[in-house]
Design an enzyme around this catalytic site. Structure first.
Site, short mmCIF file in Angstrom:
data_model
loop_
_atom_site.label_atom_id
_atom_site.label_comp_id
_atom_site.label_asym_id
_atom_site.label_seq_id
_atom_site.Cartn_x
_atom_site.Cartn_y
_atom_site.Cartn_z
N HIS A 1 -56.64 5.40 -8.14
CA HIS A 1 -55.40 4.86 -9.12
C HIS A 1 -54.20 4.42 -8.23
O HIS A 1 -53.38 3.27 -8.56
CB HIS A 1 -55.04 5.71 -10.36
N HIS B 1 -56.82 8.55 -11.25
CA HIS B 1 -56.52 8.76 -12.58
C HIS B 1 -57.52 9.29 -13.37
O HIS B 1 -58.66 9.25 -13.24
CB HIS B 1 -55.97 7.23 -13.28
N ARG C 1 -51.78 14.86 -13.03
CA ARG C 1 -52.99 14.08 -12.66
C ARG C 1 -54.04 14.75 -11.86
O ARG C 1 -55.32 14.79 -12.13
CB ARG C 1 -52.51 12.88 -12.33
N GLU D 1 -46.07 11.88 -20.79
CA GLU D 1 -46.97 11.78 -20.09
C GLU D 1 -47.37 13.23 -19.13
O GLU D 1 -46.41 13.85 -19.28
CB GLU D 1 -47.08 10.45 -19.06
N ARG E 1 -48.10 11.85 -7.26
CA ARG E 1 -46.93 11.13 -8.07
C ARG E 1 -46.94 11.82 -9.48
O ARG E 1 -47.97 11.77 -10.03
CB ARG E 1 -47.37 9.86 -7.87
#
Ligand code: FAD
Ligand code: SIN
Length: 528
Positions: free
Chosen positions: A347, A240, A286, A112, A382
């Site tokens: 998100h 997100h 992100r 990811e 995060r």
């Protein structure tokens, strides 16, 4: 009726359940959860759990990736303990029955954004569902644990409820349990506890567009704030980049793992745009990908971008993303042949109730872990799939200090019953639903991916009015989940706006046009 437990756990996601299983070896446990126990953000997690599980990976690399994503605000000690203790916690999950995707006998590790190697342990694209299933099965078998579904925690019990004046400056506030609305019988009950764990998850529902299910209204955070616990870093809301753009989809998530398996982002002219924003392209962290999409949408005036995985082998896509494939098909999109229309959505809450490395909050007897907590792991942003990991590690780390604390205290005997004298059942439901919709729109329009001082000021004025109206309504009304959620969402919105207004720089997830650069003097936690 009053319940007494050694340990009261508020919330039945990964944080609450994993903690409950451990402390249950040392006392009685009551788990209070506002819907069916399975209903949680955990249950919807797709991508997986980031953990160093292969020889090709190292703790140092996972630590560095986490620090890089966190944009200079991570607490290094928190990062170290989560990364180093995480793999053992994941193995323990497997021991209680969680089944993760394997390839030729070994765990399949996905990729990811922001991760320098493949390290995401997953159960195809429904990891959270598998984790929740395994934890709930173990919890239901444990003789020391009682689960209370459809029980809504309304307030934490502190000295305030014993008639004392409690201010944020007072150093010795204690938590003695919680007042909880039994939703089926419509009565508020007192749950007394020696130790209370706040594990009520995040607050994505404060925004109009979110990947979070309906439970994510920030109740625990708001309760802790009202109880005068210390709250940190609420300006860092993670959006997100890829939620499904469809009028009926309620922001269904398209996992970052889809990009990990090669999916490409394109604008409506079919041009790939990520390489012009970051050299890691679709696998940049992100905040960068979400801002790039936002920039494309604003400059091109288009409603969504495309996420395209149709060039990847069909059987590979079906094997790794069966749930996403099936869900998109119900909206007429076959992801093996068609590009997916996507937009960013709120998100994850990176800030929360501040804890130390053992889950202690600033209130004695109150511990916290999971998304509601701010342990210092995430800093200003995060890293993908670090939150299930954080919940597991802190659910474990909070155990021994909780047991020790419980040994030294007794239940309070002087806590009064919930007082709802002078209140009546609300007749004007539209006041709740209208204010809820308005709040979510204000947050989306004024406190979103890109902020400005002017928009924050407007948001502050509007939420102040919503606060006054709702508090007035609350004082006159019997409590209901809808009213409590609205009140809690307004408190969370206030904390986000307030924290965002206090940070005079852009860092990680907080981007504000008036202060577009990061500033060294601002590199500290925002405390409220
Ligand atoms: P939750 O799982 O949200 O549980 C909170 C619990 O508290 C719920 O049971 C809720 O009903 C209960 N509760 C709330 N308020 C009250 C109240 N007032 N009274 C009683 N009970 C209450 N993270 C990853 O690491 N990897 C992923 O792949 C990933 N994918 C995600 C996909 C989606 C769609 C979403 C929404 C999130 C994802 N995340 C992922 C984030 C991660 O799922 C959450 O951060 C994590 O599950 C939070 O766990 P938790 O136990 O803290 O809270
Ligand atoms: C995802 O699957 O993209 C979500 C992962 C996360 O939120 O960590």
């Amino acid at each position: 009726m009053t319940h007494r437990f050694d340990f009261l756990v508020l919330g039945s996601g990964i944080a609450g359940l994993s903690y409950a299983l451990r402390v249950a070896e040392h006392g009685t446990v009551g788990i209070v959860t506002k819907k069916e126990s399975v209903e949680s953000n955990t249950n919807y997690a797709q991508g997986g759990i980031a953990a160093v599980m292969s020889d090709a990976d190292s703790y140092e690399q996972h630590i560095q990736d986490t620090l890089d994503a966190g944009a200079g605000l991570c607490d290094r000690d928190a990062v170290e303990v989560v990364v180093r203790e995480g793999p053992q916690r994941v193995r323990e999950l497997m021991e209680i029955g969680a089944r993760f995707t394997r390839e030729q006998g070994a765990l399949h590790l996905g990729r990811e954004g922001g991760h320098s190697v493949n390290r995401i342990v997953h159960a195809a694209d429904t990891t959270g569902h598998e984790v929740e299933r395994a934890l709930l099965a173990a919890v239901r078998e444990h003789p020391n644990i009682s689960v209370f579904d459809y029980h809504f925690a309304v307030e934490l019990i502190t000295e305030h409820h014993l008639g004392q004046h409690v201010t944020r400056l007072r150093p010795d506030i204690h938590c003695y349990g919680a007042y909880v609305l039994d939703e089926v019988n419509d009565v508020v009950r007192t749950f007394l506890a020696k130790v209370t764990l706040l594990a009520t998850g995040g607050s994505g529902r404060v925004y109009l567009h979110t990947t979070n299910p309906a439970i994510a209204t920030g109740d625990g955070l708001a309760m802790a704030y009202r109880a005068k616990a210390r709250i940190a870093n609420m300006e860092f809301v993670q959006f997100h980049p890829t939620s499904l753009f469809h009028p009926d989809a309620d922001s269904f998530l398209i996992s970052e793992a889809v990009r990990g398996e090669g999916a490409i982002l394109k604008n409506l002219s079919g041009e790939r745009f990520m390489p012009q924003y970051d050299k890691r392209a679709e696998l940049a962290p992100r905040d960068i990908v979400a801002r790039a999409i936002d920039d494309q949408l604003k400059h091109r005036g288009e409603p969504h971008v495309w996420l395209d995985i149709s060039h990847v082998d069909r059987s590979h896509v079906l094997e790794h993303f069966p749930h996403i494939h099936a869900t998109c098909l119900t909206f007429g999109i076959d992801i093996t042949t068609d590009p997916i229309p996507v937009v960013p959505a709120a998100h994850y809450q990176c800030g929360g109730v501040q804890t130390d490395l053992e889950g202690r909050t600033s209130l004695a007897g109150l511990f916290s872990c999971g998304e509601v907590a701010c342990t210092g792991l995430h800093g200003a942003n995060r890293l993908a799939s670090n939150s299930l990991l954080e919940a597991l590690v802190f659910g474990h780390r909070a155990t021994q200090p909780s047991i020790d604390y419980a040994r030294g205290v007794e239940w309070r005997t002087d806590v009064p019953d919930w007082d709802d004298s002078g209140t009546s059942r609300p007749q004007e439901w539209v006041l709740i639903s209208h204010n809820r919709d308005e709040l979510r729109r204000v947050m989306w329009d004024y406190v979103g991916i890109v902020r400005s001082s002017l928009r924050l000021e407007r948001a502050a004025r509007r939420t102040r009015l919503l606060y006054e109206e709702t508090e007035d309504f609350y004082r006159r009304s019997r409590v209901s989940p809808e009213l409590c959620e609205l009140r809690n969402m307004i408190a969370v919105a206030y904390l986000i706006i307030q924290s965002a207004s206090m940070r005079h720089e852009s860092r990680g997830l907080h981007y504000i046009v008036d202060y577009p650069e990061s500033v060294e003097e601002e590199r500290r936690a925002t405390l409220v």
